[in-house]
Design an enzyme around this catalytic site. Structure first.
Site, PDB file in Angstrom:
ATOM      1  CG  ASP A   1      -2.010   0.949   1.250  1.00  0.00           C
ATOM      2  OD1 ASP A   1      -2.544   1.236   2.332  1.00  0.00           O
ATOM      3  OD2 ASP A   1      -2.353   1.454   0.169  1.00  0.00           O
TER       4      ASP A   1
ATOM      5  CE  LYS B   1       1.656 -15.001  -8.075  1.00  0.00           C
ATOM      6  NZ  LYS B   1       0.660 -15.693  -8.907  1.00  0.00           N
TER       7      LYS B   1
ATOM      8  NE  ARG C   1     -11.740  13.375  -8.615  1.00  0.00           N
ATOM      9  CZ  ARG C   1     -12.346  12.698  -7.629  1.00  0.00           C
ATOM     10  NH1 ARG C   1     -11.694  12.372  -6.545  1.00  0.00           N
ATOM     11  NH2 ARG C   1     -13.594  12.288  -7.767  1.00  0.00           N
ATOM     12  CE  LYS C   2     -11.302   6.269 -12.894  1.00  0.00           C
ATOM     13  NZ  LYS C   2     -12.393   5.384 -13.413  1.00  0.00           N
TER      14      LYS C   2
END
Ligand SMILES: CCCCCCCCCC(=O)SCCNC(=O)CCNC(=O)[C@H](O)C(C)(C)COP(=O)(O)OP(=O)(O)OC[C@H]1O[C@@H](n2cnc3c(N)ncnc32)[C@H](O)[C@@H]1OP(=O)(O)O
Length: 203
Positions: A111, A136, A157-158
Site C-alpha cells: 500500500d 505466492k 483522478r484515478k
C-alpha cells in the site's frame, strides 16, 4: 543512520528521516539500499524520506521505534518511468504465521510503496480505493524483500498501479498486486484539510 531534520510544525517534535541504513539493517539490506541509492546520482531516481515523528501521531509503518523490530525500509521513486522501488527488512514484531511475516504487514508495504508511486502522476492527496494481493510464497521474518511498483494507467483522478515483491536476490516472486488510488476532489480535500500535516513532512 537516521538523519534529524527540523520540522516547521513545532520544535519539540523531532522529525527524523529513517529511510537510511542503521545498525539493525542486514548486510543484504544495506547492499540493496546502496545499489538503489546509486540510481539517485544521475537524478533518475530520488530517495523518498521516511519521517518518524516523535509526537502523538506516527506513520503506521514507522511506528515501531525499536530499531530493526518493525519495518526497516527505504523507497526510491522514478518520476519519468512512473515507478517506485523499495527495499524492506521485516523485523520480528511483524510475525503472522510462525517465523513468517504477517500478510497484513506485506500489504502495508505494498500500500505504501504503490501509494508513494502514485505521487508520480497524482497531485495533492490520494487514498487507496482498491488493493488486490496474490501471496505466492510466505516471507521469512527478518528477511529482506524488494518491492517494485509502477503506474499502469491514469484516468483523471484515478491511478491504476501494479507491483510485485521479490526475494532479496530477485530469484523468487513472493507476491504480486494491483491497486487503484484516487486523488481527492476539491470538495473531499476541503473536508480532509483539518487532518493534513501542516508541513512538508507528510510521510
Ligand atoms: C508519503 C507517504 C505515502 C504513503 C502513501 C499512502 C499509503 C497509504 C494509503 C492508505 O492507506 S489510504 C487509507 C485507505 N483508504 C481509504 O481510507 C479510502 C476510503 N475511500 C474513500 O475515501 C473514497 O471511496 C475514495 C476517496 C477512494 C473515492 O471517493 P468516492 O468514493 O467519493 O468516489 P469518487 O467519485 O471520488 O471516485 C473517483 C473515481 O474513482 C472510482 N472509484 C472509487 N472507488 C473505487 C473502487 N474501489 N474501485 C473502482 N473504482 C473506484 C469512482 O468510480 C470514480 O470513477 P469515475 O471518475 O470514473 O466515475
Amino acid at each position: 543512520m537516521a538523519r534529524q531534520v527540523n520540522s516547521q510544525r513545532n520544535q519539540e517534535e523531532a522529525v527524523i528521516d529513517l529511510a537510511w541504513p542503521n545498525e539493525a539493517w542486514s548486510d543484504v539490506t544495506k547492499e540493496i539500499f546502496h545499489q538503489l541509492n546509486a540510481g539517485t546520482e544521475n537524478g533518475d531516481w530520488t530517495r523518498h524520506p521516511g519521517y518518524l515523528r516523535t509526537g502523538e501521531r506516527r506513520l503506521y509503518c514507522r511506528n515501531i521505534s525499536e530499531q530493526g523490530k518493525g519495518f526497516e525500509y527505504a523507497i526510491f521513486i522514478n518520476k519519468r518511468e512512473q515507478r517506485a522501488t523499495c527495499v524492506c527488512q521485516f523485523g520480528p514484531y511483524l510475525e503472522g504465521p510462525p517465523s513468517h511475516v504477517h500478510g497484513g504487514a506485506v500489504a502495508t508495504m505494498l500500500d505504501t510503496v504503490m501509494g508513494t508511486c502514485a505521487y508520480n502522476v497524482l497531485e495533492g492527496f490520494h487514498l487507496t480505493a482498491n488493493l488486490n494481493i496474490n501471496y505466492k510464497k510466505p516471507v521469512r521474518l527478518g528477511s529482506t524483500a524488494i518491492f517494485l511498483a509502477k503506474v499502469d494507467k491514469q484516468e483523471n483522478r484515478k491511478a491504476y498501479l501494479s507491483a510485485y515483491v521479490t526475494s532479496a536476490d530477485g530469484s523468487t516472486t513472493l507476491c504480486d498486486a494491483t491497486s487503484l488510488f484516487v486523488q481527492l476532489s476539491q470538495e473531499q480535500m476541503e473536508k480532509a484539510k483539518k487532518y493534513l500535516p501542516q508541513d512538508s513532512h507528510n510521510d
